[in-house]
Scaffold this active site. Structure first.
Site: not given
Length: 178
Positions: A23, A53, A137
């Site tokens: 992402h 992910d 992230s």
């Protein structure tokens, strides 16, 4: 323009490899990695997986000095100290560190991949109370010895406030994928 975090996990020949989240790089038209000393290096996505992910970037290793040591996420126990490293809210806070403990080693969290409000997948993750915020992230979750044990991936909140429910992809799963 968006920012995220990543971890240099391998260097072979004249190429270094960075693991981050899918992402983080999804839809990017160009990628630039900023190293700890501020040096900027162009990178390319060599693989990305929406289901786990995870994404892998490659770049020149001319300026790379260190590669992270990998730990063993299967050996983690609840209550062990961990440190989350990343760029919360962008490069202004680059290299920020938060600490906490492992809250769970075998969590499954629902994931809605297409944004339709329906769960498409159960992600296998570690849970920690180390603060992970937007921009973290793809960053490192390390154990007390500095070994990579997870890739920061998500936070859970019902209120919009970040309240101690943070998740990371276990390094043992990461090494099977990348």
């Amino acid at each position: 323009v968006g920012t995220g975090s990543g971890v240099i996990y391998k260097s072979e020949g004249d190429t270094a490899y960075v693991v981050t989240n899918h992402h983080v790089v999804e839809g990017a038209s160009g990628i630039e990695v900023t190293l700890a000393d501020g040096t900027k290096v162009e990178a390319q996505v060599v693989g990305s997986d929406i289901w786990t992910d995870l994404a892998v970037l490659e770049m020149s290793n001319d300026k790379v000095q260190d590669v992270v040591e990998l730990g063993d996420s299967d050996a983690l126990k609840r209550g062990e100290a961990v440190i989350a490293i990343g760029n919360p809210l962008g490069l202004e806070f680059s290299g920020s560190v938060t600490s906490g403990v492992v809250s769970g080693t075998d969590r499954a969290v629902p994931v809605d991949l297409d944004g339709d409000g329906t769960q498409d997948w159960q992600a296998e993750v570690l849970q920690t109370d180390a603060a992970i915020n937007p921009g973290n992230s793809g960053g490192a979750l390390v154990d007390a010895r500095g070994r990579l044990i997870g890739i920061n991936t998500a936070i859970a909140t019902k209120t919009g406030f970040y309240n101690g429910y943070s998740f990371a992809i276990p390094v043992n799963l990461m090494t099977k994928i990348v």
